[in-house]
Design a protein around this motif. Sequence first.
Motif, PDB file in Angstrom:
ATOM      1  N   GLY A  10       0.821  -1.201   0.000  1.00 55.45           N
ATOM      2  CA  GLY A  10       0.000   0.000   0.000  1.00 55.45           C
ATOM      3  C   GLY A  10       0.850   1.244   0.000  1.00 55.45           C
ATOM      4  N   LEU A  11       0.259   2.312   0.458  1.00 53.52           N
ATOM      5  CA  LEU A  11       0.909   3.622   0.490  1.00 53.52           C
ATOM      6  C   LEU A  11       1.342   3.949   1.908  1.00 53.52           C
ATOM      7  CD1 LEU A  11       1.617   6.287  -0.967  1.00 53.52           C
ATOM      8  CD2 LEU A  11      -0.702   7.059  -0.408  1.00 53.52           C
ATOM      9  N   GLN A  13       3.987   6.848   4.239  1.00 49.87           N
ATOM     10  CA  GLN A  13       4.835   8.030   4.234  1.00 49.87           C
ATOM     11  C   GLN A  13       6.254   7.638   4.621  1.00 49.87           C
ATOM     12  OE1 GLN A  13       2.943  10.921   6.830  1.00 49.87           O
ATOM     13  NE2 GLN A  13       1.842  11.809   5.091  1.00 49.87           N
ATOM     14  N   THR A  90      10.055   2.230  -2.771  1.00 41.77           N
ATOM     15  CA  THR A  90       8.903   2.092  -3.659  1.00 41.77           C
ATOM     16  C   THR A  90       9.191   1.067  -4.752  1.00 41.77           C
ATOM     17  OG1 THR A  90       8.128   4.346  -3.270  1.00 41.77           O
ATOM     18  CG2 THR A  90       7.435   3.292  -5.320  1.00 41.77           C
ATOM     19  N   GLN A 110       2.176  -3.950  -4.512  1.00 40.71           N
ATOM     20  CA  GLN A 110       2.788  -2.630  -4.688  1.00 40.71           C
ATOM     21  C   GLN A 110       3.019  -1.955  -3.342  1.00 40.71           C
ATOM     22  OE1 GLN A 110       3.688  -0.870  -7.666  1.00 40.71           O
ATOM     23  NE2 GLN A 110       4.622   0.532  -6.168  1.00 40.71           N
ATOM     24  N   THR A 112       4.306   1.806  -2.093  1.00 39.24           N
ATOM     25  CA  THR A 112       4.628   3.166  -2.513  1.00 39.24           C
ATOM     26  C   THR A 112       4.908   4.003  -1.278  1.00 39.24           C
ATOM     27  OG1 THR A 112       3.192   2.967  -4.450  1.00 39.24           O
ATOM     28  CG2 THR A 112       3.839   5.184  -3.785  1.00 39.24           C
ATOM     29  N   SER A 114       5.816   7.761   0.039  1.00 38.41           N
ATOM     30  CA  SER A 114       5.827   9.167  -0.333  1.00 38.41           C
ATOM     31  C   SER A 114       6.766   9.944   0.584  1.00 38.41           C
ATOM     32  CB  SER A 114       4.418   9.743  -0.253  1.00 38.41           C
ATOM     33  OG  SER A 114       3.936   9.680   1.070  1.00 38.41           O
TER      34      SER A 114
END
Length: 115
Positions: A10-11, A13, A90, A110, A112, A114
Motif C-alpha cells: 500500500g501507500l 509516508q 517504492t 505494490q 509506494t 511518499s
Amino acid sequence: QVQLVESGGGLAQAGGSLRLSCTASGTIFSLDAMGWYRQAPGKQRELVAIIGRGGYTTYADSVKGRFTISTDNAKNTVYLQMNSLEPDDTAVYYCKQSNRWRDYWGQGTQVTVSS
C-alpha cells in the motif's frame, strides 16, 4: 498447484511502516528458503531478504536494520516487516518460496512510499 498470495502492500509516508505477508495455498515439500524481492520501475528485480530452512537470514544492504523477515511455518507464511520506509523502497514486492526442484513466486504487491 501451490500458489503464493501476498498482502499488506500500500501507500506509506517516509519513516512509516508496512508489513507484508505471503501465504502458500498448500505445503511446499522440502522447502529450502523463503524470500522477498522487489522491482522498481525501470530496474531489475533485486533480493530484499531471504530466510533459509535453518533460520539464517540475508538482507540487502539497503534494508539492513530497517526490514525484518520472519516465518510462521504452521501457517505456510513468510512476513516482511518494513520500518523507517524511504521513497527508494517504492517497488512491487514479490514473495518467493523455493525447494530443490523449483521456485514459487507470488503475483506481487505494490509498495509506494511518499516523501
